[in-house]
Scaffold this motif. Structure first.
Motif, mmCIF file in Angstrom:
data_model
loop_
_atom_site.group_PDB
_atom_site.id
_atom_site.type_symbol
_atom_site.label_atom_id
_atom_site.label_comp_id
_atom_site.label_asym_id
_atom_site.label_seq_id
_atom_site.Cartn_x
_atom_site.Cartn_y
_atom_site.Cartn_z
ATOM 1 N N VAL A 1 4.962 13.006 -1.421
ATOM 2 C CA VAL A 1 3.879 12.257 -0.783
ATOM 3 C C VAL A 1 4.351 11.784 0.579
ATOM 4 C CG1 VAL A 1 2.349 10.273 -0.901
ATOM 5 C CG2 VAL A 1 2.984 11.468 -3.009
ATOM 6 N N THR A 2 3.532 12.008 1.582
ATOM 7 C CA THR A 2 3.835 11.530 2.925
ATOM 8 C C THR A 2 2.727 10.585 3.373
ATOM 9 O OG1 THR A 2 4.991 13.568 3.519
ATOM 10 C CG2 THR A 2 4.256 12.161 5.332
ATOM 11 N N PHE A 3 3.104 9.366 3.717
ATOM 12 C CA PHE A 3 2.166 8.397 4.286
ATOM 13 C C PHE A 3 2.228 8.537 5.801
ATOM 14 C CE2 PHE A 3 3.113 6.649 0.145
ATOM 15 C CZ PHE A 3 1.912 6.089 -0.274
ATOM 16 N N ARG A 4 1.124 8.933 6.399
ATOM 17 C CA ARG A 4 1.031 9.074 7.847
ATOM 18 C C ARG A 4 0.315 7.867 8.428
ATOM 19 N NH1 ARG A 4 0.145 13.998 9.981
ATOM 20 N NH2 ARG A 4 -0.021 12.824 11.938
ATOM 21 N N PHE A 5 0.865 7.293 9.508
ATOM 22 C CA PHE A 5 0.292 6.099 10.114
ATOM 23 C C PHE A 5 -0.491 6.477 11.364
ATOM 24 C CE2 PHE A 5 4.373 4.875 8.061
ATOM 25 C CZ PHE A 5 3.791 4.353 6.911
ATOM 26 N N ILE A 6 -1.810 6.299 11.279
ATOM 27 C CA ILE A 6 -2.715 6.697 12.358
ATOM 28 C C ILE A 6 -3.630 5.519 12.643
ATOM 29 C CG2 ILE A 6 -4.395 8.404 13.121
ATOM 30 C CD1 ILE A 6 -3.382 10.221 10.818
ATOM 31 N N ALA A 7 -3.394 4.834 13.731
ATOM 32 C CA ALA A 7 -4.129 3.608 14.024
ATOM 33 C C ALA A 7 -5.538 3.867 14.549
ATOM 34 C CB ALA A 7 -3.347 2.761 15.026
ATOM 35 N N ASP A 8 -5.707 4.903 15.347
ATOM 36 C CA ASP A 8 -6.985 5.151 16.009
ATOM 37 C C ASP A 8 -7.971 5.840 15.060
ATOM 38 O OD1 ASP A 8 -8.664 5.403 18.498
ATOM 39 O OD2 ASP A 8 -8.506 7.511 17.921
ATOM 40 N N PRO A 9 -9.152 5.258 14.851
ATOM 41 C CA PRO A 9 -10.132 5.846 13.931
ATOM 42 C C PRO A 9 -10.563 7.255 14.314
ATOM 43 C CG PRO A 9 -10.699 3.570 14.432
ATOM 44 C CD PRO A 9 -9.599 3.946 15.362
ATOM 45 N N GLN A 10 -10.716 7.516 15.604
ATOM 46 C CA GLN A 10 -11.096 8.858 16.033
ATOM 47 C C GLN A 10 -10.017 9.865 15.653
ATOM 48 O OE1 GLN A 10 -13.908 9.860 17.324
ATOM 49 N NE2 GLN A 10 -14.931 7.980 17.977
ATOM 50 N N ALA A 11 -8.760 9.444 15.810
ATOM 51 C CA ALA A 11 -7.650 10.316 15.431
ATOM 52 C C ALA A 11 -7.604 10.506 13.913
ATOM 53 C CB ALA A 11 -6.326 9.737 15.932
ATOM 54 N N GLN A 12 -7.979 9.451 13.165
ATOM 55 C CA GLN A 12 -8.049 9.582 11.716
ATOM 56 C C GLN A 12 -9.075 10.645 11.320
ATOM 57 O OE1 GLN A 12 -8.870 5.850 9.810
ATOM 58 N NE2 GLN A 12 -7.017 4.845 10.556
ATOM 59 N N ALA A 13 -10.249 10.556 11.934
ATOM 60 C CA ALA A 13 -11.308 11.511 11.623
ATOM 61 C C ALA A 13 -10.891 12.930 11.974
ATOM 62 C CB ALA A 13 -12.587 11.127 12.376
ATOM 63 N N ALA A 14 -10.246 13.085 13.122
ATOM 64 C CA ALA A 14 -9.795 14.412 13.543
ATOM 65 C C ALA A 14 -8.752 14.970 12.585
ATOM 66 C CB ALA A 14 -9.233 14.341 14.961
ATOM 67 N N ALA A 15 -7.841 14.104 12.125
ATOM 68 C CA ALA A 15 -6.792 14.543 11.199
ATOM 69 C C ALA A 15 -7.392 14.983 9.867
ATOM 70 C CB ALA A 15 -5.786 13.419 10.991
ATOM 71 N N LEU A 16 -8.413 14.270 9.400
ATOM 72 C CA LEU A 16 -9.076 14.655 8.160
ATOM 73 C C LEU A 16 -9.783 16.001 8.294
ATOM 74 C CD1 LEU A 16 -10.576 11.191 7.170
ATOM 75 C CD2 LEU A 16 -9.131 12.580 5.665
ATOM 76 N N LYS A 17 -10.514 16.170 9.379
ATOM 77 C CA LYS A 17 -11.281 17.395 9.569
ATOM 78 C C LYS A 17 -10.389 18.608 9.804
ATOM 79 C CE LYS A 17 -15.336 14.897 11.256
ATOM 80 N NZ LYS A 17 -16.187 14.558 12.418
ATOM 81 N N GLN B 1 0.813 -1.204 0.000
ATOM 82 C CA GLN B 1 0.000 0.000 0.000
ATOM 83 C C GLN B 1 0.855 1.267 0.000
ATOM 84 O OE1 GLN B 1 -2.473 -1.062 3.402
ATOM 85 N NE2 GLN B 1 -4.253 -1.242 2.075
ATOM 86 N N VAL B 2 2.104 1.133 0.384
ATOM 87 C CA VAL B 2 3.034 2.260 0.317
ATOM 88 C C VAL B 2 3.861 2.225 -0.961
ATOM 89 C CG1 VAL B 2 5.054 3.354 1.390
ATOM 90 C CG2 VAL B 2 3.176 2.533 2.822
ATOM 91 N N LYS C 1 5.777 8.082 9.834
ATOM 92 C CA LYS C 1 5.516 8.368 8.425
ATOM 93 C C LYS C 1 6.587 7.788 7.511
ATOM 94 C CE LYS C 1 7.967 12.781 8.822
ATOM 95 N NZ LYS C 1 7.858 14.262 8.761
ATOM 96 N N VAL C 2 6.197 7.665 6.222
ATOM 97 C CA VAL C 2 7.123 7.369 5.134
ATOM 98 C C VAL C 2 6.972 8.487 4.110
ATOM 99 C CG1 VAL C 2 7.576 5.883 3.137
ATOM 100 C CG2 VAL C 2 7.238 4.866 5.379
#
Length: 510
Positions: free
Chosen positions: A228-244, A65-66, A207-208
């Motif tokens: 391109v930076t791949f950020r690794f965020i395991a927690d779904p709530q943190a994913q949503a916060a990062a998107l918003k 995926q990377v 990140k990569v």
């Protein structure tokens, strides 16, 4: 009309200005804040950090995926529709008996370190993948290659010991990418490929980073992203916060279906629901009691209401399956009616198998959200037929791979199989199901003995029926591809015939 596009303070300001002044403000704002004009940087979020960056030496899908199609390329590629396309091989010819594949290679291709790609390096990559000391996770792909010839730098000839109908498709997988003789040993931590992006840095746990390959060989492709930076965020709530917050521009595989609706009122983001090959199955150790008895396996399958599992585990977003096949696959048969939900019949089967009062066992559940959620729903359903299932959280991938894949030290587990068209895993020996069925194995063999797609489909239909009746695993559902990204991004795959984040055609709208 114009002022309604802006927040209240801006509106009040415009109202106080003369018409010409207001128009000037609007014009200046449009110049100062273009949609994404000139933007060439992408921050992309992923749930799982890869264990390495070389897909030819380890199985976790996060690796591909990377790096697949970004850093590394293959002789052929697989497009978003699942079709095989030319890549480092511009054409090929297959002999009438299916035993000789002759590839004509692209010219002028270099690896990121300057090493030349030609038939010699292609031979090296394939010999490395199929050799005695190979650790390639899909080593079986190359088992039928008896010898490799390189008559000239642009020609690669594979001689097979037996017809292998899936060979071209397999050569498009991440495990089959081309690696260079000089860089292969260090690709795990510093990948060097021929792709449109070069590896820059891996900050483990974070990140990569990749950068545009300015010397990319394929003049037909116009790569728009510089970084391109791949950020690794395991927690779904943190994913949503990062998107918003705009900390990441996209999460192509969002990990929390229950949060998808939270993005509907965000004008900056779009949500996409696509197809995947992620088959969620609860695999059983078929060599251990009581799972060595088909009646027990069938009873457990009939104790499960698949739609309730989908509702509880993935917010109703998923497709029920009755075999190890997805609706995307050619020749798919809906097998959910073979052993439908029927608790009373399940109890009768258990009694017939010698377990009138049920039994107790443990399921090893990896930490990915779908697994414990599915297990909890199944636990309640099994209780209704007198079966007690204990849930043991199991770290993924290291602990799970060791306990399940390597040691077979488990009774039941649950995992999403990401490999496309991988119904043949039930014929592999060894493999964690410990399932043995000579009739099924013969069907898998026959699929490879022909290159006729229609015949392959017919054979795979029979294979699906056997698995649906034998249930070496409890077939639950196919997970959808839940994507959330900036509305100004284009080119991200909405569907996923193979686990990937292909960035070749990704760009910001101008």
């Amino acid at each position: 009309m114009i002022t309604s596009l802006f927040p209240a303070p801006f509106t009040r300001l415009a109202q106080r200005l003369s018409l010409s002044a207001a128009l000037s403000v609007v014009i200046m704002a449009s110049v100062a804040m273009p949609a994404q004009a000139g933007k060439a940087v992408l921050n992309l979020g992923m749930s799982v950090e890869p264990t390495g960056l070389d897909p030819t030496i380890a199985a976790p899908v996060a690796i591909g995926q990377v790096t697949w199609q970004n850093v590394f390329e293959g002789l052929v590629s697989i497009d978003e529709s699942g079709k095989v396309r030319p890549q480092l091989a511009k054409s090929w010819d297959v002999s009438p008996d299916g035993l000789t594949y002759t590839f004509k290679l692209q010219t002028g291709v270099k690896f990121h370190d300057g090493e030349t790609f030609n038939s010699t390096t292609a031979k090296f990559a394939l010999e490395r993948a199929r050799g005695k000391d190979s650790v390639n996770p899909q080593k079986r792909f190359f088992a039928s290659i008896a010898s490799i010839d390189t008559p000239d730098p642009e020609t690669l000839v594979l001689h097979l010991s037996q017809s292998t109908g899936s060979l071209l498709y397999w050569l498009g997988w991440p495990a089959s990418v081309m690696v260079g003789p000089k860089s292969a040993a260090s690709d795990k931590t510093h990948p060097v490929g021929t792709g449109p992006f070069k590896f820059v840095n891996w900050a483990k746990g974070d990140k990569v980073e990749l950068a545009k390959n300015e010397a990319y060989w394929n003049s037909q492709v116009s790569v728009k992203l510089d970084k391109v930076t791949f950020r690794f965020i395991a927690d779904p709530q943190a994913q949503a916060a990062a998107l918003k917050a705009g900390d990441v521009d996209a999460i192509p595989e969002f990990a929390a279906p229950e949060l998808m609706s939270s993005f509907k009122d965000d004008p900056r983001l779009v949500t996409k629901i696509g197809n995947t090959e992620l088959k969620v199955v609860a695999g059983m150790n078929n060599s251990r009691k009581p799972f060595d008895d088909k009646r027990v396996r069938q009873a457990l399958m009939m104790a499960i209401d698949r739609q309730t599992v989908i509702d509880g585990a993935w917010s109703g977003l998923g497709t029920a399956i009755g075999s190890h096949y997805t609706p995307n696959d050619p020749g798919y048969q809906d097998m959910t009616g073979v052993l439908p939900y029927n608790p009373e019949k399940a109890k009768a089967l258990l009694a017939e198998a010698g377990y009138p009062n049920g039994f107790t066992f443990t399921i090893k559940s990896p930490q990915m959200a779908y697994a414990p959620r599915s297990a909890q729903v199944m636990q309640a359903m099994f209780a209704e037929i007198g079966v007690t299932m204990n849930i043991e959280p199991t770290e993924f991938p290291a602990k799970w791979v060791q306990d399940v894949m390597k040691d077979r030290a488990y009774e039941m587990t649950i995992v999403a199989h990401a490999e496309p068209m991988d119904i043949d895993i039930y014929s592999r020996d060894p493999y964690y199901f410990n399932y043995k069925n000579p009739v099924f194995n013969d069907l898998v063999k026959k699929v490879q003995e022909t290159t006729d797609p229609a015949l392959q489909i017919k054979i795979n239909e029979e294979a699906q029926k056997i698995l649906a009746e034998d249930v070496p695993a409890l077939y639950l559902f196919v997970m959808p591809k839940l994507g959330v990204w900036d509305k100004n991004l284009k080119g991200l795959w909405e569907n996923e015939p193979i686990p990937s984040n292909v960035l070749t055609n990704v760009a910001w709208k101008e």
